[in-house]
Design a protein around this motif. Sequence first.
Motif: not given
Length: 219
Positions: A187, A189, A207-208, A210
């Motif tokens: 992924t 991330a 992820e946060q 992004e």
Amino acid sequence: MTTPLAGSAFDSLRLDAVPDQEALRQAYELPSDAAVRKQMTELTDQTQRLIGCSSLVLVASADAEGNCDLSPRGGPAGFVSVLDTRTLAIPDATGNKRLDTLQNVIATGRAGLLFVIPGRTTTLRVNGRACVSTRPDLLSQLTAVGKPPASALVLGIEEVYPHCPKSLLRSGAWKPEQWLPADAQPTSAEVTLAQLRMPELTIADIEQVEADSLKYRYK
């Protein structure tokens, strides 16, 4: 089983690399007349229409020492403005703020573009002189990415060349049945976390970041 190369593979392969353009040409047939003739120095009505259909352009540049960079730029179809048949303007939408491309353009005054149209197999190469502009009257016209940008990449066209569709046909880029499953690749991330090499961060942290970046992409 291959024998490991000393150093990187490049260090070994460059030792007997093709030495000059004459030697390179001997490995290929000559290009067709059409492949040579279709290079132009300005846009036609048809190539202007291609640019108007493109929502993705790859921007190639290099700094004064020759270090190369290739970066994507995206927006709604037609986000790159045709100012006239010899001039294009690309709004600089908010990104990582490294400014690699723009700094390269300021250093060398050159850039190359490759326009891509989703679902289509024709690509368009445009090369030439380049500059970075912050003129308000120009930026006010370039609102396709959400608001007037902080700057625009302006290209003075010297070469326009439509590529044949072979590369995209070979890749199956627009054929979902040939796409790899989502879990076949790391992924975004996961890639970023490995690149950052910061043990205190987690996949969830990346992820946060992004998600926030996409949510506030026009700021």
